[in-house]
Design an enzyme around this catalytic site. Structure first.
Site, PDB file in Angstrom:
ATOM      1  N   ILE A  35       0.823  -1.216   0.000  1.00 10.16           N
ATOM      2  CA  ILE A  35       0.000   0.000   0.000  1.00 10.16           C
ATOM      3  C   ILE A  35       0.859   1.269   0.000  1.00 10.16           C
ATOM      4  CG2 ILE A  35      -0.263   0.370   2.509  1.00 10.16           C
ATOM      5  CD1 ILE A  35      -3.311   0.586   1.980  1.00 10.16           C
ATOM      6  N   GLU A 100       6.136  -4.683  11.115  1.00 10.89           N
ATOM      7  CA  GLU A 100       4.910  -3.956  11.473  1.00 10.89           C
ATOM      8  C   GLU A 100       3.671  -4.837  11.448  1.00 10.89           C
ATOM      9  OE1 GLU A 100       4.690  -0.727   8.731  1.00 10.89           O
ATOM     10  OE2 GLU A 100       6.405   0.327   9.618  1.00 10.89           O
ATOM     11  N   VAL A 101       3.673  -5.798  10.538  1.00  8.65           N
ATOM     12  CA  VAL A 101       2.496  -6.666  10.398  1.00  8.65           C
ATOM     13  C   VAL A 101       2.916  -8.081  10.779  1.00  8.65           C
ATOM     14  CG1 VAL A 101       0.736  -7.558   8.842  1.00  8.65           C
ATOM     15  CG2 VAL A 101       1.543  -5.202   8.568  1.00  8.65           C
ATOM     16  N   HIS A 105       5.650 -12.253   5.957  1.00  5.86           N
ATOM     17  CA  HIS A 105       5.591 -11.770   4.580  1.00  5.86           C
ATOM     18  C   HIS A 105       6.980 -11.466   4.068  1.00  5.86           C
ATOM     19  CE1 HIS A 105       5.151  -8.358   7.328  1.00  5.86           C
ATOM     20  NE2 HIS A 105       5.818  -7.633   6.442  1.00  5.86           N
ATOM     21  N   HIS A 107       8.914  -9.050   1.197  1.00  4.82           N
ATOM     22  CA  HIS A 107       8.809  -7.904   0.287  1.00  4.82           C
ATOM     23  C   HIS A 107       9.624  -8.225  -0.970  1.00  4.82           C
ATOM     24  CE1 HIS A 107       7.593  -4.829   3.461  1.00  4.82           C
ATOM     25  NE2 HIS A 107       8.054  -5.817   4.218  1.00  4.82           N
TER      26      HIS A 107
HETATM   27  P1  5GP Z   1       6.866  -4.892   7.636  1.00 10.63           P
HETATM   28  O1  5GP Z   1       7.546  -3.703   8.262  1.00 10.63           O
HETATM   29  O2  5GP Z   1       5.948  -5.605   8.606  1.00 10.63           O
HETATM   30  O3  5GP Z   1       7.846  -5.815   6.982  1.00 10.63           O
HETATM   31  O4  5GP Z   1       6.014  -4.312   6.442  1.00 10.63           O
HETATM   32  C1  5GP Z   1       4.627  -4.227   6.423  1.00 10.63           C
HETATM   33  C2  5GP Z   1       4.245  -3.680   5.073  1.00 10.63           C
HETATM   34  O5  5GP Z   1       2.842  -3.826   4.918  1.00 10.63           O
HETATM   35  C3  5GP Z   1       4.583  -2.210   4.873  1.00 10.63           C
HETATM   36  O6  5GP Z   1       5.440  -2.070   3.738  1.00 10.63           O
HETATM   37  C4  5GP Z   1       3.211  -1.556   4.642  1.00 10.63           C
HETATM   38  O7  5GP Z   1       3.247  -0.526   3.692  1.00 10.63           O
HETATM   39  C5  5GP Z   1       2.351  -2.716   4.207  1.00 10.63           C
HETATM   40  N1  5GP Z   1       0.948  -2.606   4.554  1.00 10.63           N
HETATM   41  C6  5GP Z   1       0.435  -2.258   5.766  1.00 10.63           C
HETATM   42  N2  5GP Z   1      -0.907  -2.278   5.734  1.00 10.63           N
HETATM   43  C7  5GP Z   1      -1.248  -2.643   4.471  1.00 10.63           C
HETATM   44  C8  5GP Z   1      -2.515  -2.843   3.830  1.00 10.63           C
HETATM   45  O8  5GP Z   1      -3.588  -2.675   4.409  1.00 10.63           O
HETATM   46  N3  5GP Z   1      -2.478  -3.216   2.528  1.00 10.63           N
HETATM   47  C9  5GP Z   1      -1.312  -3.407   1.845  1.00 10.63           C
HETATM   48  N4  5GP Z   1      -1.390  -3.786   0.558  1.00 10.63           N
HETATM   49  N5  5GP Z   1      -0.102  -3.224   2.426  1.00 10.63           N
HETATM   50  C10 5GP Z   1      -0.080  -2.855   3.724  1.00 10.63           C
END
Ligand code: 5GP
Length: 120
Positions: A35, A100-101, A105, A107
């Site tokens: 997003i 964050e999530v 996952h 990237h």
């Molecule tokens: P992390 O820091 O956990 O590796 O990355 C989480 C990623 O999830 C971030 O790059 C963020 O932009 C993405 N993200 C968070 N919420 C959403 C969402 O509702 N939809 C999508 N498509 N990406 C999200």
């Protein structure tokens, strides 16, 4: 390790409760546009199973899930025409990586020269 929260945002995307821009799906993985893209191509690939992080996934997923998931990561990159000239993939695990999530996952970044390793 924190327990898996079935109400995390990616679990909701997997259940179709919130929308995503899907780029690929098979029995092991779902891939969709991030997003908040950090590169011209920025896709997230998530396993179908409920795993919090890289640590949880590599410890508790079956060999089929692990193999199927990483096969899907490569397939997504090829389908996005990134195998040449190249791409970066990464997984943030835990606090030091600013995860964050809390649904595992990967990237995938591409679409331009990404420079050397990311530093801050
Ligand atoms: P992390 O820091 O956990 O590796 O990355 C989480 C990623 O999830 C971030 O790059 C963020 O932009 C993405 N993200 C968070 N919420 C959403 C969402 O509702 N939809 C999508 N498509 N990406 C999200």
């Amino acid at each position: 390790m924190t327990a898996y929260d079935p109400n995390n945002i990616f679990a909701k995307i997997l259940r179709g409760e919130i929308p995503c821009k899907k780029v690929y799906e098979d029995e092991f993985a779902l891939a969709f546009d991030d997003i908040n893209p950090q590169a011209p191509v920025h896709v997230l690939v998530i396993p179908k199973g409920a795993y919090v992080s890289m640590d949880d996934f590599t410890k508790n997923a079956t060999m089929d899930e692990i193999g199927g998931f990483f096969r899907a990561v490569g397939t997504v990159a090829r389908r996005l025409n990134l195998a040449q000239p190249g791409y970066r993939f990464l997984a943030n695990h835990g606090a030091h990586a600013h995860q964050e999530v809390f649904h595992f996952h990967v990237h995938i970044f591409g679409g331009r020269d990404l420079g050397g390793m990311i530093r801050r």
